[in-house]
Scaffold this active site. Sequence first.
Site, short mmCIF file in Angstrom:
data_model
loop_
_atom_site.label_atom_id
_atom_site.label_comp_id
_atom_site.label_asym_id
_atom_site.label_seq_id
_atom_site.Cartn_x
_atom_site.Cartn_y
_atom_site.Cartn_z
N GLY A 1 0.80 -1.22 0.00
CA GLY A 1 0.00 0.00 0.00
C GLY A 1 0.83 1.26 0.00
N GLU B 1 2.08 -8.06 -2.40
CA GLU B 1 0.90 -8.70 -1.80
C GLU B 1 0.78 -10.18 -2.12
OE1 GLU B 1 -0.10 -4.31 -1.91
OE2 GLU B 1 0.99 -5.75 -3.17
#
Length: 313
Positions: A160, A183
């Site tokens: 993020g 991720e």
Amino acid sequence: MALLAGCRVFSQAFRGQTANLDGVCTLQDVMQRAVCSLRRYSSESKAGEELTVRYLDGDDSGIVVFGMNRPKAKNAISKNLVKMMSEAVESVKKNNKVRSVILCSMVPGVFCAGADLKERAKMHQSEVGPFVSKARALITELGNLPMPTIAAIDGAALGGGLEMALACDIRIAATSAKMGLVETKLAIIPGAGGTQRLPRTVGVSLAKELIFAARVVDGTEAKALGLVNHAVEQNQSGDAAYLRALELAREFNPQGPIAIRMAKLAINQGIEVDLTTGLAIEEACYAQVIPTKDRLEGLAAFKDKRPPRYKGE
């Protein structure tokens, strides 16, 4: 049909931009005193807060610096950080005196380590989706700010954290900084725009490779891939990317602020549609700068052989 659809998309975004510009002449000057040479001074935030917001003054008036400040968590994205950043973004969005925004870290060696996994582990499964939606909305709003945004990546920008940087118009990284959408290592996918903004930045095939492999690259490789605009050697104080970002913001500052906002809108909207529709969007944006006082000031300054004094009017 494509032209009509594209114009509808543009008009929706354009109404938001013009709503901001209408109040240029009547807004109070909200620029607050800040000591530009002291990075850690905040004109709006209290010591210890997870986000500092500084409005620079003097020759740097119009530059706003968002500084993420969660040293123990490596600036990991928490509920509170999302809340504070959302409020800061909303504040500058409505402020026509703001000419550029720099997003940086107040924590040496890190930009943002991505999601706060410790906090995430304590969430019930039903809480995860809404939180990710809020984080995605924040990053979208950051990307939709009408003025130029610059991410100064002086340390690790992972998951993020990199998605946040990708939402900015320009990215500057220290050569030693590490970046990646990692991720898939956690059996999830980038959930805050990474699967969309990375391919738009480096190309589809390369973005797939980086995401599939959860690859981490340094600033030098990121520059070669087109992931960042500039890669700079880190300095002893660990803020080389921030200082380069400040230099760039200072290059933007003297230019016509309404023109820059309209140029950003034309580029952002135009790149998503066919060329014919994009040219129509450019024409509509150009029409908005014609009646401005700034345009007349630019012509007068050229005639008088002096620097223009733009006021965003």
